[in-house]
Write a protein that holds these residues in place. Structure first.
Motif, PDB file in Angstrom:
ATOM      1  N   ASP A  74       0.656  -1.190  -0.075  1.00 37.33           N
ATOM      2  CA  ASP A  74       0.089  -0.034   0.125  1.00 37.33           C
ATOM      3  C   ASP A  74       0.991   1.198  -0.208  1.00 37.33           C
ATOM      4  N   ALA A  75       1.768   1.392  -0.901  1.00 32.76           N
ATOM      5  CA  ALA A  75       2.838   2.333  -0.757  1.00 32.76           C
ATOM      6  C   ALA A  75       2.277   3.875  -1.136  1.00 32.76           C
ATOM      7  N   ALA A  76       0.924   3.867  -1.875  1.00 33.22           N
ATOM      8  CA  ALA A  76       0.446   5.068  -2.205  1.00 33.22           C
ATOM      9  C   ALA A  76      -0.191   5.361  -0.800  1.00 33.22           C
ATOM     10  N   LEU A  77      -0.750   4.637   0.167  1.00 32.76           N
ATOM     11  CA  LEU A  77      -1.448   4.883   0.988  1.00 32.76           C
ATOM     12  C   LEU A  77      -0.479   5.346   2.264  1.00 32.76           C
ATOM     13  N   PHE A  78       0.799   4.788   2.393  1.00 30.75           N
ATOM     14  CA  PHE A  78       1.672   5.221   3.260  1.00 30.75           C
ATOM     15  C   PHE A  78       2.481   6.421   2.699  1.00 30.75           C
ATOM     16  N   ARG A  79       2.391   6.792   1.431  1.00 26.67           N
ATOM     17  CA  ARG A  79       2.883   7.973   0.920  1.00 26.67           C
ATOM     18  C   ARG A  79       4.663   7.739   0.982  1.00 26.67           C
ATOM     19  N   ARG A  80       5.096   6.537   0.644  1.00 26.91           N
ATOM     20  CA  ARG A  80       6.494   6.155   0.293  1.00 26.91           C
ATOM     21  C   ARG A  80       6.308   5.117  -0.960  1.00 26.91           C
ATOM     22  N   SER A  81       7.444   5.702  -1.966  1.00 26.22           N
ATOM     23  CA  SER A  81       7.520   4.609  -3.056  1.00 26.22           C
ATOM     24  C   SER A  81       8.277   3.488  -2.531  1.00 26.22           C
ATOM     25  N   ILE A  82       7.868   2.297  -3.311  1.00 27.33           N
ATOM     26  CA  ILE A  82       8.499   0.925  -3.171  1.00 27.33           C
ATOM     27  C   ILE A  82      10.128   1.379  -3.195  1.00 27.33           C
ATOM     28  N   GLN A  83      10.584   1.908  -4.176  1.00 25.79           N
ATOM     29  CA  GLN A  83      11.850   2.305  -4.311  1.00 25.79           C
ATOM     30  C   GLN A  83      12.548   2.590  -3.022  1.00 25.79           C
ATOM     31  N   VAL A  84      11.926   3.707  -2.575  1.00 22.90           N
ATOM     32  CA  VAL A  84      12.446   4.354  -1.273  1.00 22.90           C
ATOM     33  C   VAL A  84      12.509   3.195  -0.148  1.00 22.90           C
ATOM     34  N   LEU A  85      11.483   2.289   0.016  1.00 19.53           N
ATOM     35  CA  LEU A  85      11.283   1.552   1.282  1.00 19.53           C
ATOM     36  C   LEU A  85      12.405   0.488   0.789  1.00 19.53           C
ATOM     37  N   GLU A  86      12.856   0.077  -0.369  1.00 16.19           N
ATOM     38  CA  GLU A  86      13.806  -0.797  -0.536  1.00 16.19           C
ATOM     39  C   GLU A  86      14.999  -0.390  -0.309  1.00 16.19           C
ATOM     40  N   ALA A  87      15.231   0.917  -0.678  1.00 11.03           N
ATOM     41  CA  ALA A  87      16.553   1.545  -0.559  1.00 11.03           C
ATOM     42  C   ALA A  87      16.860   1.331   1.227  1.00 11.03           C
ATOM     43  N   TRP A  88      15.946   2.135   1.872  1.00 13.63           N
ATOM     44  CA  TRP A  88      15.930   2.285   3.293  1.00 13.63           C
ATOM     45  C   TRP A  88      16.410   0.677   3.943  1.00 13.63           C
TER      46      TRP A  88
ATOM     47  N   THR B 284      -6.414  10.148  11.863  1.00 12.64           N
ATOM     48  CA  THR B 284      -6.638  11.117  10.867  1.00 12.64           C
ATOM     49  C   THR B 284      -7.599  10.413   9.633  1.00 12.64           C
ATOM     50  N   GLU B 285      -8.207  11.228   8.761  1.00 12.87           N
ATOM     51  CA  GLU B 285      -8.884  11.151   7.728  1.00 12.87           C
ATOM     52  C   GLU B 285      -8.264   9.594   6.887  1.00 12.87           C
ATOM     53  N   VAL B 286      -6.697   9.845   6.590  1.00 18.05           N
ATOM     54  CA  VAL B 286      -5.874   9.032   5.933  1.00 18.05           C
ATOM     55  C   VAL B 286      -6.026   7.592   6.633  1.00 18.05           C
ATOM     56  N   GLU B 287      -6.054   7.621   7.906  1.00 18.76           N
ATOM     57  CA  GLU B 287      -5.834   6.491   8.724  1.00 18.76           C
ATOM     58  C   GLU B 287      -7.024   5.865   9.210  1.00 18.76           C
ATOM     59  N   ALA B 288      -8.128   6.592   9.352  1.00 13.73           N
ATOM     60  CA  ALA B 288      -9.515   6.068   9.778  1.00 13.73           C
ATOM     61  C   ALA B 288     -10.051   4.800   9.099  1.00 13.73           C
ATOM     62  N   GLY B 289     -10.152   3.720   9.624  1.00 12.04           N
ATOM     63  CA  GLY B 289     -10.772   2.371   9.478  1.00 12.04           C
ATOM     64  C   GLY B 289      -9.811   1.629   8.702  1.00 12.04           C
ATOM     65  N   LYS B 290      -8.375   2.186   8.857  1.00 11.15           N
ATOM     66  CA  LYS B 290      -7.528   1.160   8.117  1.00 11.15           C
ATOM     67  C   LYS B 290      -6.478   0.563   9.214  1.00 11.15           C
ATOM     68  N   ASP B 291      -6.853  -0.604   9.450  1.00  9.92           N
ATOM     69  CA  ASP B 291      -5.999  -1.413  10.440  1.00  9.92           C
ATOM     70  C   ASP B 291      -4.556  -1.746  10.170  1.00  9.92           C
ATOM     71  N   VAL B 292      -4.305  -1.282   8.769  1.00  9.14           N
ATOM     72  CA  VAL B 292      -2.829  -1.768   8.382  1.00  9.14           C
ATOM     73  C   VAL B 292      -2.022  -0.950   9.250  1.00  9.14           C
ATOM     74  N   PHE B 293      -2.430   0.589   9.533  1.00  7.89           N
ATOM     75  CA  PHE B 293      -1.515   1.437  10.025  1.00  7.89           C
ATOM     76  C   PHE B 293      -0.968   0.992  11.507  1.00  7.89           C
ATOM     77  N   ASP B 294      -1.776   0.086  12.138  1.00  3.94           N
ATOM     78  CA  ASP B 294      -1.393  -0.508  13.472  1.00  3.94           C
ATOM     79  C   ASP B 294      -0.593  -1.873  13.533  1.00  3.94           C
ATOM     80  N   VAL B 295      -0.368  -2.323  12.319  1.00  5.47           N
ATOM     81  CA  VAL B 295       0.217  -3.629  12.275  1.00  5.47           C
ATOM     82  C   VAL B 295       1.666  -3.469  12.464  1.00  5.47           C
ATOM     83  N   GLU B 296       2.337  -4.028  13.922  1.00  8.04           N
ATOM     84  CA  GLU B 296       3.777  -3.814  14.077  1.00  8.04           C
ATOM     85  C   GLU B 296       4.247  -2.529  13.944  1.00  8.04           C
TER      86      GLU B 296
END
Length: 451
Positions: free
Chosen positions: A320-334, A362-374
């Motif tokens: 869900d890279a768009a939801l977390f506002r980080r690209s896959i390339q950024v996450l992989e480099a990190w 926030t409006e972005v996070e509301a109802g989305k349990d993925v934000f709280d996983v680990e």
């Protein structure tokens, strides 16, 4: 069972205490001592060693810790005891910031983090809480504060929540930003090096414990309100000369200088400026850290704080890279940068960016349990998640414990006071019910926290 023992003299009493029988992992990286004896007087360790080699003073109160495991009090190199930048949250709690900061320090202590380094927040409320904890007036982790990240705006500005500047009342915005910036906001990036140095000298005089400045901008995952095409994390804020002026003033005052960097060039400039440590040095956008910069970090012995994602969390953020506002390339480099840093031998630090989270989503996070996983930034949980993530990436349990204790104390110039279980140091200890070297998850098995 967690038994919280705070401020040795206040709760332990003046009588000499002896903790004996536990396996001691002293934080230095040395092999464990199977049956240890720790003698504590006036909040300090006066004798440490194996049974039969440490004399137990007459009249001491002896505490049987057989079957337990002792590690030094854990530390977090990067917390934000107050961290929310929403208009509603700050408006609701503007006159209760110190209560929230106190709560954060108490949550940390409850879960074994005896010392935290707050690297961005409202300076004077943080210092007030710090001072009350140090005086023994309230319980909480030992707190060291930086206040503002020099060069960044307050909460309602381009670095965090630019939209808030246009929506909230002008007087409110100006009051909150001034409280956070304390004269060290975005204006400083316009000044010549000598004037930057003067401003930093004034700021240090307010009573900060360490200096943190931004080499690159802060985009807060898009929450600045600027379009995605203008990513402030790639913007350089200070010239190398201005950076050296800030580092000089910090060292002149006897405190460390650390940086906020989010690109390969900002990381290199920070290393060359002579800083003592790097915050989130593994975040370099979509480009991996160049080998030459890794070698320079190692050569200079610069401490590097990293904020890893567990494999499970990383998979969620990539999906869900768009939801977390980080690209896959950024996450992989990190992720790749952290693995390379572990292999390189650069001294690493447990650091989480954690804080007490706003219970209102926030409006972005509301109802989305993925934000709280680990969740890697939830105070009280974040340091355990850090351990799990770093073990997955190649760190050993012993290396992880050293990163959370000795390395953090050394990075901040406090190793003479705490960070390892050695004679002459403060008796900051976490007593565990199970062996953390066998399974790092056993750092959760807390029996006592002693500060």
């Amino acid at each position: 069972l967690l038994v919280l023992v705070i401020d040795g003299a206040a709760v332990f009493g003046q009588k000499t205490k002896v903790i004996k029988g536990a396996v001691l992992i002293d934080g230095t990286g040395a092999p464990p001592i199977p049956e240890s004896v720790l003698v504590i007087r006036d909040g300090k360790l006066v004798a440490v060693g194996p049974a039969g080699h440490v004399a137990i003073p007459d009249g001491s109160e002896e505490i049987d810790a057989r079957g337990k495991f002792i590690i030094p009090g854990m530390m977090d190199a990067n917390v934000h005891l107050f961290r929310d930048v929403s208009i509603e949250f700050i408006a609701r709690y503007e006159d209760r910031l110190e209560e929230l900061i106190e709560e954060g320090a108490q949550i940390s202590l409850k879960y074994g983090v005896t010392t935290v380094f707050d690297s961005w927040g409202p300076l004077r409320p943080l210092m007030n809480v710090r001072d009350r904890i140090n005086k023994g007036e309230i319980p909480g982790s030992r707190v060291f504060v930086a206040g503002n990240i020099v060069g960044l705006s307050g909460p309602f500005g381009r670095s965090f929540n630019a939209v808030g500047k246009w929506i909230a009342p002008k007087e409110f915005v100006e009051r909150i930003n001034a409280m956070f910036e304390e004269g060290t906001g975005t204006r400083l990036s316009w000044l010549p090096p000598e004037q930057v140095g003067q401003e930093i000298r004034t700021y240090i005089g307010l009573g900060i414990d360490f200096l943190k400045y931004a080499v690159s901008g802060h985009d807060c995952k898009g929450c600045s309100g600027f379009p995605e095409t203008l990513d402030l994390s790639s913007v350089l804020l200070f010239t190398p000369e201005a950076q050296k002026a800030m580092v000089h003033e910090a060292h002149r005052a006897g405190i460390i200088a650390q940086t906020h960097t989010t690109s390969v060039e900002s990381l290199r400039q920070a290393v060359e400026a002579g800083v003592d440590m790097l915050q989130h040095g593994a975040i370099t956008g979509p480009i991996p850290i160049p080998e030459s910069t890794l070698e320079l970090m190692l050569e200079k012995g610069i401490y590097c704080a990293v904020q890893p994602r567990t494999a499970k969390r990383l998979a969620i953020e990539k999906k869900d890279a768009a939801l977390f506002r980080r690209s896959i390339q950024v996450l992989e480099a990190w992720d790749g940068n952290i693995r390379r840093l572990i292999k390189s031998g650069v001294p690493l630090l447990l650091a989480t960016d954690a804080g007490v989270s706003n219970p209102i989503k926030t409006e972005v996070e509301a109802g989305k349990d993925v934000f709280d996983v680990e969740h890697p930034e939830m105070l009280g949980e974040a340091h355990f998640i850090w351990f799990r993530a770093m073990i997955e990436k190649g760190m050993t349990p012993m290396q992880a414990i050293v990163a959370a204790t000795r390395n953090n104390a050394a990075a901040y110039g406090k190793l003479d006071q705490f960070g390892t279980v050695e004679v002459g140091k403060l008796a900051d200890l976490v007593v565990l019910n199970a062996d953390p070297l066998e399974d790092i998850e056993n750092t959760r098995e807390i029996h006592w926290v002693i500060k």
